[in-house]
Motif scaffolding. Sequence first.
Motif, mmCIF file in Angstrom:
data_model
loop_
_atom_site.group_PDB
_atom_site.id
_atom_site.type_symbol
_atom_site.label_atom_id
_atom_site.label_comp_id
_atom_site.label_asym_id
_atom_site.label_seq_id
_atom_site.Cartn_x
_atom_site.Cartn_y
_atom_site.Cartn_z
ATOM 1 N N ALA A 18 0.829 -1.207 0.000
ATOM 2 C CA ALA A 18 0.000 0.000 0.000
ATOM 3 C C ALA A 18 0.862 1.255 0.000
ATOM 4 C CB ALA A 18 -0.932 -0.011 1.209
ATOM 5 N N GLU A 19 1.938 1.245 0.787
ATOM 6 C CA GLU A 19 2.828 2.415 0.822
ATOM 7 C C GLU A 19 3.522 2.607 -0.526
ATOM 8 O OE1 GLU A 19 2.971 4.635 3.084
ATOM 9 O OE2 GLU A 19 1.694 3.583 4.528
ATOM 10 N N LEU A 20 3.884 1.503 -1.177
ATOM 11 C CA LEU A 20 4.524 1.591 -2.491
ATOM 12 C C LEU A 20 3.612 2.283 -3.495
ATOM 13 C CD1 LEU A 20 6.966 0.731 -4.281
ATOM 14 C CD2 LEU A 20 5.707 -1.373 -4.774
ATOM 15 N N LEU A 21 2.305 2.047 -3.366
ATOM 16 C CA LEU A 21 1.323 2.639 -4.281
ATOM 17 C C LEU A 21 0.704 3.922 -3.739
ATOM 18 C CD1 LEU A 21 0.446 1.350 -7.062
ATOM 19 C CD2 LEU A 21 1.628 -0.240 -5.539
ATOM 20 N N ASN A 22 1.214 4.411 -2.607
ATOM 21 C CA ASN A 22 0.722 5.657 -1.994
ATOM 22 C C ASN A 22 -0.759 5.593 -1.631
ATOM 23 O OD1 ASN A 22 3.220 7.096 -2.133
ATOM 24 N ND2 ASN A 22 2.867 7.433 -4.320
ATOM 25 N N ILE A 23 -1.193 4.439 -1.113
ATOM 26 C CA ILE A 23 -2.586 4.307 -0.686
ATOM 27 C C ILE A 23 -2.667 3.784 0.749
ATOM 28 C CG2 ILE A 23 -3.633 4.033 -2.977
ATOM 29 C CD1 ILE A 23 -3.520 0.988 -2.535
ATOM 30 N N SER A 31 -11.541 7.047 -5.947
ATOM 31 C CA SER A 31 -11.462 7.541 -7.319
ATOM 32 C C SER A 31 -10.955 6.424 -8.220
ATOM 33 C CB SER A 31 -10.509 8.729 -7.401
ATOM 34 O OG SER A 31 -9.167 8.300 -7.177
ATOM 35 N N GLY A 32 -11.046 6.641 -9.544
ATOM 36 C CA GLY A 32 -10.550 5.638 -10.480
ATOM 37 C C GLY A 32 -9.073 5.345 -10.285
ATOM 38 N N GLY A 33 -8.292 6.405 -10.062
ATOM 39 C CA GLY A 33 -6.861 6.210 -9.860
ATOM 40 C C GLY A 33 -6.563 5.429 -8.589
ATOM 41 N N GLU A 34 -7.326 5.706 -7.520
ATOM 42 C CA GLU A 34 -7.131 4.985 -6.259
ATOM 43 C C GLU A 34 -7.526 3.522 -6.394
ATOM 44 O OE1 GLU A 34 -7.894 8.825 -3.295
ATOM 45 O OE2 GLU A 34 -9.551 7.506 -3.873
ATOM 46 N N GLN A 35 -8.595 3.258 -7.161
ATOM 47 C CA GLN A 35 -8.990 1.864 -7.390
ATOM 48 C C GLN A 35 -7.928 1.115 -8.185
ATOM 49 O OE1 GLN A 35 -13.210 0.971 -8.354
ATOM 50 N NE2 GLN A 35 -13.511 3.192 -8.319
ATOM 51 N N GLN A 36 -7.362 1.773 -9.191
ATOM 52 C CA GLN A 36 -6.331 1.099 -9.980
ATOM 53 C C GLN A 36 -5.080 0.865 -9.153
ATOM 54 O OE1 GLN A 36 -5.973 -1.105 -12.034
ATOM 55 N NE2 GLN A 36 -6.319 -0.105 -14.014
ATOM 56 N N ARG A 37 -4.720 1.800 -8.300
ATOM 57 C CA ARG A 37 -3.570 1.596 -7.413
ATOM 58 C C ARG A 37 -3.815 0.408 -6.485
ATOM 59 N NH1 ARG A 37 -3.293 7.248 -8.157
ATOM 60 N NH2 ARG A 37 -1.146 7.983 -8.506
ATOM 61 N N THR A 38 -5.054 0.280 -6.019
ATOM 62 C CA THR A 38 -5.399 -0.853 -5.156
ATOM 63 C C THR A 38 -5.268 -2.166 -5.911
ATOM 64 O OG1 THR A 38 -6.936 0.526 -3.878
ATOM 65 C CG2 THR A 38 -7.213 -1.864 -3.716
ATOM 66 N N ALA A 39 -5.744 -2.187 -7.154
ATOM 67 C CA ALA A 39 -5.656 -3.408 -7.968
ATOM 68 C C ALA A 39 -4.196 -3.786 -8.225
ATOM 69 C CB ALA A 39 -6.397 -3.202 -9.281
ATOM 70 N N LEU A 81 -8.896 6.050 -17.031
ATOM 71 C CA LEU A 81 -8.629 7.181 -16.144
ATOM 72 C C LEU A 81 -8.621 8.497 -16.910
ATOM 73 C CD1 LEU A 81 -5.667 5.529 -14.199
ATOM 74 C CD2 LEU A 81 -8.096 5.522 -13.571
ATOM 75 N N ASP A 82 -8.883 9.597 -16.181
ATOM 76 C CA ASP A 82 -8.801 10.914 -16.811
ATOM 77 C C ASP A 82 -7.340 11.249 -17.104
ATOM 78 O OD1 ASP A 82 -7.655 12.765 -14.532
ATOM 79 O OD2 ASP A 82 -9.195 11.549 -13.572
ATOM 80 N N VAL A 83 -7.125 12.260 -17.922
ATOM 81 C CA VAL A 83 -5.778 12.559 -18.424
ATOM 82 C C VAL A 83 -4.792 12.834 -17.290
ATOM 83 C CG1 VAL A 83 -4.408 14.185 -19.779
ATOM 84 C CG2 VAL A 83 -6.629 13.420 -20.636
ATOM 85 N N LYS A 84 -5.181 13.651 -16.323
ATOM 86 C CA LYS A 84 -4.268 14.005 -15.238
ATOM 87 C C LYS A 84 -3.909 12.784 -14.398
ATOM 88 C CE LYS A 84 -3.627 17.310 -11.466
ATOM 89 N NZ LYS A 84 -4.222 18.439 -10.714
ATOM 90 N N THR A 85 -4.918 11.976 -14.067
ATOM 91 C CA THR A 85 -4.664 10.774 -13.275
ATOM 92 C C THR A 85 -3.826 9.777 -14.057
ATOM 93 O OG1 THR A 85 -6.782 11.077 -12.141
ATOM 94 C CG2 THR A 85 -5.747 8.916 -11.958
ATOM 95 N N ARG A 86 -4.090 9.674 -15.357
ATOM 96 C CA ARG A 86 -3.331 8.759 -16.203
ATOM 97 C C ARG A 86 -1.855 9.137 -16.217
ATOM 98 N NH1 ARG A 86 -6.718 8.649 -20.317
ATOM 99 N NH2 ARG A 86 -5.719 10.241 -21.591
ATOM 100 N N GLU A 87 -1.571 10.430 -16.339
ATOM 101 C CA GLU A 87 -0.183 10.882 -16.344
ATOM 102 C C GLU A 87 0.491 10.590 -15.014
ATOM 103 O OE1 GLU A 87 -0.336 14.986 -17.368
ATOM 104 O OE2 GLU A 87 -0.674 14.624 -19.509
ATOM 105 N N SER A 88 -0.238 10.813 -13.922
ATOM 106 C CA SER A 88 0.315 10.562 -12.589
ATOM 107 C C SER A 88 0.619 9.083 -12.394
ATOM 108 C CB SER A 88 -0.670 11.052 -11.524
ATOM 109 O OG SER A 88 -0.236 10.692 -10.230
ATOM 110 N N LEU A 89 -0.328 8.221 -12.763
ATOM 111 C CA LEU A 89 -0.140 6.792 -12.545
ATOM 112 C C LEU A 89 0.907 6.215 -13.492
ATOM 113 C CD1 LEU A 89 -0.985 4.536 -10.751
ATOM 114 C CD2 LEU A 89 -2.982 4.130 -12.182
ATOM 115 N N ARG A 90 1.064 6.833 -14.646
ATOM 116 C CA ARG A 90 2.135 6.404 -15.553
ATOM 117 C C ARG A 90 3.495 6.592 -14.882
ATOM 118 N NH1 ARG A 90 0.655 9.173 -20.069
ATOM 119 N NH2 ARG A 90 2.170 10.845 -19.893
ATOM 120 N N GLY A 91 3.652 7.731 -14.222
ATOM 121 C CA GLY A 91 4.884 7.952 -13.466
ATOM 122 C C GLY A 91 5.034 6.975 -12.321
ATOM 123 N N GLU A 92 3.908 6.618 -11.682
ATOM 124 C CA GLU A 92 3.936 5.655 -10.586
ATOM 125 C C GLU A 92 4.385 4.280 -11.088
ATOM 126 O OE1 GLU A 92 2.681 6.050 -6.998
ATOM 127 O OE2 GLU A 92 3.641 7.866 -7.751
#
Length: 352
Positions: free
Chosen positions: A115-120, A132-140, A161-172
Amino acid sequence: MLIIDSVSKDLGEFALTDVSLSVGDGEYFIILGPTGAGKTILLETIAGIYSPDAGRIVLNDRDITDVPAKDRNIGMVYQDYMLFPHLTVEENISFGLKSRRADSDFIRRKVQESAELLNIGHLLHRYPGTLSGGEQQRTAIARALVMEPDALLLDEPLSALDVKTRESLRGELARIHDATGTTIIHITHNFEEVFDLADRVAVMHRGSVVQVGTPEEIFRKPNSDFVADFVGMENLFCGEGSPDGTVMVEGLRIQVENGMPGPVSLAVRPEDIHLSKTALPQNGKNILPGCIRTVRQAGGLVRICVDAGIPVMVVLTRQGFEEAGVGSGDAVYLAFRPSAAHVYSSGAPEGD
């Protein structure tokens, strides 16, 4: 690390045909292709959801072709998350470890680390419906990584995911890959994900793999008209090649770097072409005079179609377009290096 050897699978509407790939240990491998190309079937066959009709799959020198999915130690994450709605984030992440009957203290520690690795870590008490969609994907993704899989399969994980969340999770994803060294196979249609994440890329078409290479090789050195068109190589011409490093295209002699004799296709990326109102020094470049036919704004870019005896598409930044001072109907000069003109045989396979 992962070897897919001549795998075929026929599901009627979708199929794999004699697919062979190898993915290195710790590699971030991306699979591209249009809808219906067979990308998801390939991932699900690797995961063990389907058994191949022919061929074999080897993971870490172990033939897993007939091994049940639960015994393959492969994680898979879909674009729609597939979380258990009645379980908390913590319970979702720990589900696989509990199925293995791991020690409770071990489970608690591994869930916290994942969870810490995924910031959740702050969301462990929440339910999927409140995320949110990004939080659900991080959980998955955390749920898959907590199992320490030999390979992690991602089926378009950012597309919902929306554009901003997609960019953030891509970096993750890039950070997680660097931190864990997990071998990742990732399906996407998004070219930004390819350049940000991929070590190598495979392009699929009609159930077959038609090209494998680095992102640079796939996008700048396609091996067929299908791949060239798919990756946006808009300037694609038929010509007659010569061993002297030139290609004749409708009366135009174009210098190329990888010359070959006979009927060839010649491809030039639109962003590799320089445009000017004044005559340009040759300096070893191809120089084509022409006339601007259309100018179209496309976000921060400007797309310019030039009639140079053949229709040539040029892409400039908005600033570059303003500095060029050109408009529809203007006479212009185009310039591109021989190394930007990629040539391949017109008989290159199309993945049929």
